[in-house]
Write an enzyme that holds these catalytic residues in place. Structure first.
Site, PDB file in Angstrom:
ATOM      1  N   THR A   1       9.482   0.901   1.427  1.00 34.59           N
ATOM      2  CA  THR A   1      10.443   0.362   0.460  1.00 34.59           C
ATOM      3  C   THR A   1      11.226   1.483  -0.209  1.00 34.59           C
ATOM      4  OG1 THR A   1       9.153  -1.644   0.061  1.00 34.59           O
ATOM      5  CG2 THR A   1      10.657  -0.949  -1.686  1.00 34.59           C
TER       6      THR A   1
ATOM      7  N   SER B   1       0.849  -1.177   0.000  1.00 32.47           N
ATOM      8  CA  SER B   1       0.000   0.000   0.000  1.00 32.47           C
ATOM      9  C   SER B   1       0.890   1.234   0.000  1.00 32.47           C
ATOM     10  CB  SER B   1      -0.901   0.025   1.231  1.00 32.47           C
ATOM     11  OG  SER B   1      -1.804  -1.086   1.219  1.00 32.47           O
TER      12      SER B   1
ATOM     13  N   GLY C   1       2.154   2.513   3.292  1.00 28.92           N
ATOM     14  CA  GLY C   1       2.859   1.554   4.116  1.00 28.92           C
ATOM     15  C   GLY C   1       4.069   0.971   3.413  1.00 28.92           C
ATOM     16  N   CYS C   2       3.864  -0.135   2.725  1.00 32.32           N
ATOM     17  CA  CYS C   2       4.982  -0.880   2.148  1.00 32.32           C
ATOM     18  C   CYS C   2       5.662  -0.153   0.992  1.00 32.32           C
ATOM     19  CB  CYS C   2       4.503  -2.259   1.713  1.00 32.32           C
ATOM     20  SG  CYS C   2       3.936  -3.277   3.097  1.00 32.32           S
ATOM     21  N   ILE C   3       4.909   0.627   0.216  1.00 35.03           N
ATOM     22  CA  ILE C   3       5.532   1.388  -0.869  1.00 35.03           C
ATOM     23  C   ILE C   3       6.433   2.467  -0.290  1.00 35.03           C
ATOM     24  CG2 ILE C   3       5.132   2.876  -2.868  1.00 35.03           C
ATOM     25  CD1 ILE C   3       4.351  -0.056  -3.308  1.00 35.03           C
TER      26      ILE C   3
END
Length: 230
Positions: free
Chosen positions: A166, A158, A161-163
């Protein structure tokens, strides 16, 4: 909410404020590019799931990027998901308490399997990441370094979050990061917009999908990676 209050890429006044403060520079494209497809698995893409949302448009744009990447032999593709043992032996208590949805991410279940529309190929790496960032406690850095990658195109979910995580880790590891705006998604529209602004200001270049597709298709072909034995 007025335009002046909106925390998003469309707020030119806010962008000018950040530019004046020394944010939102351009990392640009490097010599070697990889495509990172983050967490496009059942738990995130099915609206029936606890953390699922409609990512149909995002998936369509990811497939466009996969198509142009697969037309070449110098743009590796890496997929990620999140998965844990059914005993939770590899899921720390603090993570379970803060994000209890992780208790449903059982290794081997449909929730953690990539959606079939991605048509993952045998030579395309699949990483099980234990945290939001695709770089944290995974072999992604080694995969990229081995192929002399200096630029990662980050897509999936998401955004907040993860985007975002990262992209932050990519910068921390010295990689350039590019985010096609239409190829990332979030269950919250406001979180998506705010995260895109912050990613663009601090960690990566957020670009239109058309620009990214065109660049990958037209970029000069990188020289083959040399390997030796013995």
């Amino acid at each position: 909410m007025t335009a002046a209050q909106t925390h998003g890429l469309g707020n030119r006044d806010l962008l000018d404020q950040y530019l004046a403060a020394g944010f939102a520079g351009r990392v640009g494209w490097g010599e070697r590019v990889a495509l990172l497809v983050i967490d496009m698995a059942g738990a995130w893409t099915s609206q029936d799931e606890m953390i699922g949302t409609d990512l149909g448009g995002v998936l369509d744009n990811i497939r466009r990027l996969l198509e142009v990447a697969r037309e070449r032999d110098d743009v590796p593709v890496v997929f990620t998901t999140m998965a844990y043992d059914e005993t939770y032996s590899d899921l720390p208590l603090a993570s379970r308490l803060k994000t209890p949805h992780l208790e449903r991410m059982i290794r081997g279940s449909e929730r953690v399997r990539l959606v079939p529309e991605l048509d993952r190929r045998p030579h395309e790496a699949l990483i099980e990441k234990p945290r939001a960032s695709a770089f944290f406690n995974t072999n992604l850095p080694s995969i990229l370094v081995a192929q002399r990658i200096d630029t990662v195109v980050v897509v999936g979910c998401s955004t907040s979050g993860c985007i975002r995580s990262t992209c932050e880790s990519a910068l921390d590891h010295g990689f350039r990061a590019i985010v096609p705006a239409e190829a990332v998604g979030d269950r919250s529209a406001s979180a998506h917009e705010a995260a895109l602004f912050d990613i663009n200001a601090r960690y990566a270049d957020v670009l239109p999908i058309e620009e990214v597709v065109d660049h990958i298709r037209r970029r000069p072909r990188a020289a083959a990676t040399v390997t030796t034995d013995g």
